[in-house]
Design an enzyme around this catalytic site. Structure first.
Site, PDB file in Angstrom:
ATOM      1  N   SER A  31       0.883  -1.219   0.047  1.00  9.21           N
ATOM      2  CA  SER A  31       0.057  -0.068  -0.131  1.00  9.21           C
ATOM      3  C   SER A  31       0.694   1.282   0.120  1.00  9.21           C
ATOM      4  O   SER A  31       0.182   2.667   0.054  1.00  9.21           O
ATOM      5  CB  SER A  31      -0.946   0.208   1.301  1.00  9.21           C
ATOM      6  N   ASP A 172      19.246   0.741 -10.194  1.00  8.40           N
ATOM      7  CA  ASP A 172      20.536   1.161 -10.464  1.00  8.40           C
ATOM      8  C   ASP A 172      20.809   0.966 -11.794  1.00  8.40           C
ATOM      9  O   ASP A 172      21.567   1.644 -12.472  1.00  8.40           O
ATOM     10  CB  ASP A 172      21.725   0.553  -9.539  1.00  8.40           C
ATOM     11  N   HIS A 199      23.785  -1.415  -2.804  1.00  4.28           N
ATOM     12  CA  HIS A 199      22.786  -0.271  -3.305  1.00  4.28           C
ATOM     13  C   HIS A 199      22.949   0.620  -2.239  1.00  4.28           C
ATOM     14  O   HIS A 199      22.065   0.914  -1.403  1.00  4.28           O
ATOM     15  CB  HIS A 199      21.425  -1.050  -3.205  1.00  4.28           C
TER      16      HIS A 199
HETATM   17  P1  NAD Z   1       6.289   4.310   2.095  1.00  8.70           P
HETATM   18  O1  NAD Z   1       6.619   4.747   3.248  1.00  8.70           O
HETATM   19  O2  NAD Z   1       5.640   4.894   1.001  1.00  8.70           O
HETATM   20  O3  NAD Z   1       5.734   2.834   1.962  1.00  8.70           O
HETATM   21  C1  NAD Z   1       5.908   1.882   2.786  1.00  8.70           C
HETATM   22  C2  NAD Z   1       4.922   0.679   3.244  1.00  8.70           C
HETATM   23  O4  NAD Z   1       5.391  -0.178   3.949  1.00  8.70           O
HETATM   24  C3  NAD Z   1       3.674   1.527   3.482  1.00  8.70           C
HETATM   25  O5  NAD Z   1       2.596   1.394   2.896  1.00  8.70           O
HETATM   26  C4  NAD Z   1       3.786   0.951   5.224  1.00  8.70           C
HETATM   27  O6  NAD Z   1       2.442   0.857   5.512  1.00  8.70           O
HETATM   28  C5  NAD Z   1       4.416  -0.550   4.976  1.00  8.70           C
HETATM   29  N1  NAD Z   1       4.954  -1.047   5.947  1.00  8.70           N
HETATM   30  C6  NAD Z   1       5.470  -0.451   7.095  1.00  8.70           C
HETATM   31  N2  NAD Z   1       5.861  -1.067   8.164  1.00  8.70           N
HETATM   32  C7  NAD Z   1       5.450  -2.297   7.802  1.00  8.70           C
HETATM   33  C8  NAD Z   1       5.343  -3.673   8.210  1.00  8.70           C
HETATM   34  N3  NAD Z   1       5.708  -3.831   9.319  1.00  8.70           N
HETATM   35  N4  NAD Z   1       4.658  -4.603   7.456  1.00  8.70           N
HETATM   36  C9  NAD Z   1       4.343  -4.349   6.510  1.00  8.70           C
HETATM   37  N5  NAD Z   1       4.084  -3.077   5.714  1.00  8.70           N
HETATM   38  C10 NAD Z   1       4.690  -2.433   6.417  1.00  8.70           C
HETATM   39  O7  NAD Z   1       7.690   3.943   1.459  1.00  8.70           O
HETATM   40  P2  NAD Z   1       8.145   3.703   0.068  1.00  8.70           P
HETATM   41  O8  NAD Z   1       8.618   4.856  -0.825  1.00  8.70           O
HETATM   42  O9  NAD Z   1       7.230   2.788  -0.605  1.00  8.70           O
HETATM   43  O10 NAD Z   1       9.677   2.997   0.269  1.00  8.70           O
HETATM   44  C11 NAD Z   1       9.557   1.658   0.848  1.00  8.70           C
HETATM   45  C12 NAD Z   1      11.163   1.205   1.117  1.00  8.70           C
HETATM   46  O11 NAD Z   1      11.623   1.045  -0.170  1.00  8.70           O
HETATM   47  C13 NAD Z   1      11.924   2.142   1.671  1.00  8.70           C
HETATM   48  O12 NAD Z   1      12.648   1.471   2.697  1.00  8.70           O
HETATM   49  C14 NAD Z   1      12.862   2.963   0.749  1.00  8.70           C
HETATM   50  O13 NAD Z   1      14.062   3.221   1.070  1.00  8.70           O
HETATM   51  C15 NAD Z   1      13.165   1.433  -0.235  1.00  8.70           C
HETATM   52  N6  NAD Z   1      13.328   1.815  -1.650  1.00  8.70           N
HETATM   53  C16 NAD Z   1      14.526   0.995  -2.011  1.00  8.70           C
HETATM   54  C17 NAD Z   1      14.735   1.060  -3.264  1.00  8.70           C
HETATM   55  C18 NAD Z   1      15.991   0.206  -3.896  1.00  8.70           C
HETATM   56  O14 NAD Z   1      16.414   0.293  -5.069  1.00  8.70           O
HETATM   57  N7  NAD Z   1      15.881  -0.890  -3.592  1.00  8.70           N
HETATM   58  C19 NAD Z   1      14.451   2.313  -4.149  1.00  8.70           C
HETATM   59  C20 NAD Z   1      13.514   2.985  -3.480  1.00  8.70           C
HETATM   60  C21 NAD Z   1      13.084   2.803  -2.284  1.00  8.70           C
HETATM   61  C1  LMR Z   2      16.931   4.911  -4.376  1.00  9.82           C
HETATM   62  O1  LMR Z   2      17.892   4.463  -4.682  1.00  9.82           O
HETATM   63  O2  LMR Z   2      16.203   5.502  -5.005  1.00  9.82           O
HETATM   64  C2  LMR Z   2      16.342   4.254  -3.024  1.00  9.82           C
HETATM   65  O3  LMR Z   2      17.481   3.307  -2.500  1.00  9.82           O
HETATM   66  C3  LMR Z   2      15.834   5.192  -1.941  1.00  9.82           C
HETATM   67  C4  LMR Z   2      16.846   6.081  -1.682  1.00  9.82           C
HETATM   68  O4  LMR Z   2      16.689   6.349  -0.219  1.00  9.82           O
HETATM   69  O5  LMR Z   2      17.597   6.748  -2.190  1.00  9.82           O
END
Ligand code: NAD
Ligand code: LMR
Length: 337
Positions: A31, A172, A199
């Site tokens: 969500s 990336d 990452h």
């Molecule tokens: P967000 O806050 O918009 O969404 C996170 C979701 O996780 C929310 O819906 C929240 O309710 C849910 N959540 C929180 N705790 C939870 C739990 N215990 N169980 C289940 N769901 C839970 O955040 P976002 O922008 O969607 O980012 C999510 C994650 O992805 C962050 O940690 C962000 O840093 C990471 N991210 C990683 C990459 C990558 O390249 N790997 C890229 C972008 C973001």
């Molecule tokens: C990204 O590369 O966009 C994600 O890992 C989110 C961040 O915190 O930069």
């Protein structure tokens, strides 16, 4: 060559797989800022028969009601709260995890550790208990620590298979493809830049020397391009000014990686993605390189390939941060109850 355009992936999927078994995919954190557009993209894939959306947010049944009105064939189900995670992952083929908080300006990904690692571990524990054979992709940051932590949880449950646990670094690659295409006046969909390492910042290592088509840059341009790729997440965090990090490009990249895992399970040959996985390629016990994914996970790790001197230096510079991120994650996973 990787499929680059989601529409193409979806169309190819329709042609090749419409009469085969459909798969179940579970989005944990479905969500959220990433989870919603990721689920929107996955709802369009004909190779996914069941799409389970798990989150703790009360909006989740609404997200699912909304998605379920799309006239595509998959069934979408809503699962709210840890007590309902078992149902979300029962009989699932693929689990993709974007649960957890995003960065704000001034934060590193490691600053998310305290909040996000326990979220990931809570989820992985149930996945290990209920769906030990699923392929699992972790998006939540810090990826460098979250994957080793997850590995320790699965080891404690005696179900760890290093071939089935992936850190999702596809964003990336997507960024590198786009930035190289911009600089060289190429079609982004025709560019493929492998990105290895981890990452975060210096651990993100684009291998421009191995890009297809073959491209080259003056050293000063190469250094700037590499830094832009390494700091691209921060570029988005700053531009969003406190409202989160990359969500839409991550959903796009996450859908590509999830659909690749699905295609591999369905027996498509030559599914190759870069991913942060358990590794013996360098001194780092987890390291991203291109891997061949098959029905049961990783079938082959392609390693580093031939690196330029500059890329060798980048690998050396990445190893200390990776070692510290991995130890921190693994220690947390070992002590997690
Ligand atoms: P967000 O806050 O918009 O969404 C996170 C979701 O996780 C929310 O819906 C929240 O309710 C849910 N959540 C929180 N705790 C939870 C739990 N215990 N169980 C289940 N769901 C839970 O955040 P976002 O922008 O969607 O980012 C999510 C994650 O992805 C962050 O940690 C962000 O840093 C990471 N991210 C990683 C990459 C990558 O390249 N790997 C890229 C972008 C973001
Ligand atoms: C990204 O590369 O966009 C994600 O890992 C989110 C961040 O915190 O930069």
């Amino acid at each position: 060559m990787f499929s680059k355009v989601l529409n193409t992936i979806v169309q190819q999927s329709t042609r090749q797989y419409s009469c085969k078994k459909g798969l179940k995919v579970t989005v944990c954190g479905g969500s959220g800022g990433i989870g919603q557009p990721l689920s929107l993209l996955l709802k369009q894939s004909p190779i996914i028969k069941d799409l389970a959306i798990y989150d703790i947010a009360p909006v989740t049944p609404g997200v699912v009601a909304d998605l379920s009105h799309m006239d595509t064939n998959s069934n979408v189900t809503s699962h709210v709260g840890l007590d309902n995670l078992k149902d979300a992952v029962a009989n699932t083929d693929v689990v993709i995890v974007p649960a957890g908080i995003p960065r704000k300006p001034g934060m590193t990904r490691d600053d998310l550790f305290n909040t996000n690692i326990s979220i990931v571990c809570d989820i992985i524990k149930v996945v290990g208990q209920v769906a030990p054979n699923a392929l699992v992709g972790i998006i939540s940051n810090p990826v460098n620590s979250a994957v080793p932590a997850a590995a320790e949880i699965l080891k404690k449950l005696n179900v760890y298979d290093p071939k089935k646990l992936f850190g999702v670094t596809t964003l990336d690659i997507v960024r590198s493809n786009r930035f190289v295409a911009e600089l060289k006046g190429l079609q982004a969909s025709e560019v493929n830049v492998p990105v290895i390492g981890g990452h975060s910042g210096v651990t993100i290592i684009p291998l421009i020397s191995q890009a297809t088509p073959n491209v080259s840059f003056e050293q000063d341009v190469l250094v700037k391009l590499t830094k832009r790729i390494q700091e691209a997440g921060t570029e988005v965090v700053q531009a969003k000014a406190g409202a989160g990090s990359a969500t839409l490009s991550m959903a796009y990249a996450g859908a590509r990686f999830t659909i690749s895992m699905c295609k591999a399970i369905l027996g498509e040959p030559n599914v190759i993605e870069c991913s942060y996985v358990e590794s013996t390629v360098t001194d780092s016990p987890f390291f991203s390189t291109p891997v061949l994914i098959g029905k049961n996970g990783i079938e082959k790790n392609f390693g580093l390939g031939k690196l330029s001197d500059y890329e060798n230096e980048l690998v050396k510079a990445a190893l200390p941060e990776l070692a510290s991120n991995i130890k921190k994650g693994a220690d947390f996973g070992k002590n997690y109850k």
